[in-house]
Design an enzyme around this catalytic site. Structure first.
Site, PDB file in Angstrom:
ATOM      1  N   PRO A 219      -3.503  16.650 -11.906  1.00 55.34           N
ATOM      2  CA  PRO A 219      -4.398  16.644 -13.079  1.00 55.34           C
ATOM      3  C   PRO A 219      -3.639  16.111 -14.299  1.00 55.34           C
ATOM      4  CG  PRO A 219      -3.872  18.897 -12.387  1.00 55.34           C
ATOM      5  CD  PRO A 219      -3.176  17.993 -11.435  1.00 55.34           C
ATOM      6  N   ASP A 395       1.673  16.163 -15.589  1.00 53.42           N
ATOM      7  CA  ASP A 395       0.923  16.896 -14.563  1.00 53.42           C
ATOM      8  C   ASP A 395       0.666  18.300 -15.099  1.00 53.42           C
ATOM      9  OD1 ASP A 395       0.127  18.366 -12.347  1.00 53.42           O
ATOM     10  OD2 ASP A 395       1.498  17.345 -10.968  1.00 53.42           O
ATOM     11  N   HIS A 396      -0.576  18.600 -15.364  1.00 53.53           N
ATOM     12  CA  HIS A 396      -0.913  19.856 -16.029  1.00 53.53           C
ATOM     13  C   HIS A 396      -0.692  21.075 -15.119  1.00 53.53           C
ATOM     14  CE1 HIS A 396      -2.210  22.145 -19.309  1.00 53.53           C
ATOM     15  NE2 HIS A 396      -3.394  21.619 -19.553  1.00 53.53           N
ATOM     16  N   ARG A 397      -0.459  20.831 -13.818  1.00 54.58           N
ATOM     17  CA  ARG A 397      -0.136  21.966 -12.938  1.00 54.58           C
ATOM     18  C   ARG A 397       1.251  22.500 -13.272  1.00 54.58           C
ATOM     19  NH1 ARG A 397      -0.699  19.138  -7.231  1.00 54.58           N
ATOM     20  NH2 ARG A 397       0.550  17.661  -8.423  1.00 54.58           N
ATOM     21  N   ILE A 399       3.094  21.321 -16.376  1.00 52.56           N
ATOM     22  CA  ILE A 399       3.443  21.255 -17.801  1.00 52.56           C
ATOM     23  C   ILE A 399       2.244  21.625 -18.665  1.00 52.56           C
ATOM     24  CG2 ILE A 399       4.089  19.616 -19.627  1.00 52.56           C
ATOM     25  CD1 ILE A 399       5.618  18.200 -17.159  1.00 52.56           C
TER      26      ILE A 399
END
Ligand code: CAO
Length: 423
Positions: A219, A395-397, A399
């Site tokens: 994401p 990558d929002h998973r 960061i």
């Protein structure tokens, strides 16, 4: 009154296998309704019930091999079809199929179909020819799930195929059809005008697959900012003039590489990859930076190793060598492996801000666009400053947004005052 229904003469067949029971104890049937499916070596056939009534008990089960005269089921006569099904006594043999057959079983994590299973009695309404039944059985599909679009709701082979397609599309998402990947329509573009077919290069095919994987698995969030590189550019030009005899031109990109390493040191989560379980971060203690290079055959991302140990001149020299190697199609697998973080610089071409795609399993990428002189409010007046647009995708998973801003702010700080690289 109860009657035991026997297998009639079905031609020259012996030991025919029961492959499907189409009704269950408690169901009301009328004469002619299909009650089970038999399969011989040569054919599959639906067996109609000779009389109407309510099914009390099956005397055969799926997998039994039966011949003429075999008792099939006990029927309570005189019950109208359409009557409410009776509760099945617990001692009765389990109806079959007792569980819906999962259409495809690629992995345990594949979600069940979004719609609830229809009642089993719907199975007897699943009108389909023996060949369609066989086709469905080969795929492991329970036809009672498949809507029929043939005459009188008959299930056609295409209905089964469509069902499988929808299921496979749905299987990739837990949120059902609305968010499944929609199929790309097949369009004959020649109907609109002249066309030509150009095959993709090997690099385009490989990078396309990687980009697609990155885009759908990580994401992405993209954080934009501008760094004032007026002083950096002055310093760079001075250095170029002083070192003209070296034959190496110090590029802006070398500064970006050093700034990224400074930020990676301060924010180790950006120098990491998720492990295969997705539950741990693999933190890297080395600093290898990938640089996107535009070649006539497509995009490649060679890696410059140990950027933390190299000076601006060495980096510029290595960058020139590796981009030439990339354009000459001479990169080795080693040149392309081991990256921690990538930089995609479009600054030599133009544009302002874009969404770079993370080079997964890396967790972030920096996009650089063309620096432009703009008026900046400083000490009570507007002054012309050279601002470079930066676009950091992460990558929002792994960061969070706050970390994303801290990281880009650190890059900016280094670019605006290269001395801070030493801190
Ligand atoms: N702003 C303003 N000018 C810039 C700049 C920036 N951000 N970045 C580079 N420039 C200038 C350079 O200084 C150079 O100018 P001079 O010749 O006057 O000194 C000129 O633009 C050309 O630079 P360059 O792009 O050839 O060299 P580079 O070292 O900056 O970049 C490389 C090298 C390999 C990254 C680049 O050639 C390249 O391939 N870029 C494309 C990468 C790409 O396609 N990314 C997209 C990925 S997503 O599809």
């Amino acid at each position: 009154m109860d009657k035991t229904i026997l297998l009639p003469d079905i031609g020259d067949f012996k030991d025919v296998e029961v492959v499907e029971l189409l009704v269950k104890p408690g169901d009301a049937v009328k004469a002619g309704d299909s009650i089970l499916v038999l399969e011989s070596e040569k054919a599959t056939m639906d067996l109609p019930c000779p009389e109407g009534g309510r099914v009390k008990q099956f005397l055969v089960k799926v997998g039994d091999k039966i011949s003429k005269g075999a008792p099939l089921l006990v029927l309570e006569l005189g019950v109208e079809a359409g009557a409410k099904p009776l509760a099945v006594p617990s001692a009765a043999p389990p109806p079959a199929p007792s569980k819906p057959v999962q259409p495809v079983s690629p992995a345990p994590s594949v979600p069940a179909p979004a719609e609830p299973p229809p009642p089993l009695s719907a199975a007897k309404k699943a009108h389909a020819s023996p060949s369609v039944r066989r086709f469905a059985r080969e795929l492991g599909i329970d036809l009672s799930y498949v809507p029929g679009r043939g005459p009188h709701g008959r299930i056609l082979k295409e209905d089964v195929q469509d069902y499988v397609k929808r299921y496979v599309a749905k299987a990739g998402t837990a949120t059902g059809e609305a968010f499944a990947f929609p199929e790309v329509p097949l369009i004959d573009f020649s109907q609109f005008g002249e066309i030509a077919i150009q095959p993709l290069s090997k690099i385009q095919k490989v990078s396309g697959r990687n980009l697609h994987r990155s885009w759908v698995t990580a994401p992405h969030v993209t954080q934009h900012d501008e760094a004032d590189i007026t002083d950096l550019e002055e310093f760079r030009k001075e250095m170029i003039a002083k070192r003209s005899s070296d034959g190496v031109k110090i590029t802006i990109l070398s500064f970006f590489m050093k700034a990224v390493v400074a930020a990676l040191k301060d924010h180790p989560k950006f120098n990491a990859s998720l492990d295969s379980t997705g539950e741990n971060l693999v933190l890297k203690r080395y600093f290898h930076i990938g640089v996107a290079v535009d070649t006539p055959n497509g995009l490649v991302v060679p890696v410059i190793r140990d950027v933390n140990h190299k000076g601006l001149v060495d980096l510029a020299r290595e960058l020139a060598a590796i981009s030439e190697k990339a354009r000459a199609r001479r990169l080795t697998p080693h040149d392309l492996q081991g990256g921690c973080f990538s930089i995609s610089s479009l600054g030599g071409i133009g544009g302002s801000f874009f969404t770079p795609i993370i080079n997964v399993p890396e967790v972030a990428v920096l996009g650089v666009s063309k620096a432009v002189t703009k008026p900046v409010w400083k000490d009570g007046k507007f002054v012309p400053r050279l601002l470079v647009p930066l676009s950091l995708s992460y990558d929002h998973r792994v960061i969070d947004g706050a970390d994303g801003v801290r990281f880009i702010t650190r890059i900016k700080e280094v670019l605006q005052d290269v001395r801070t690289m030493l801190l």
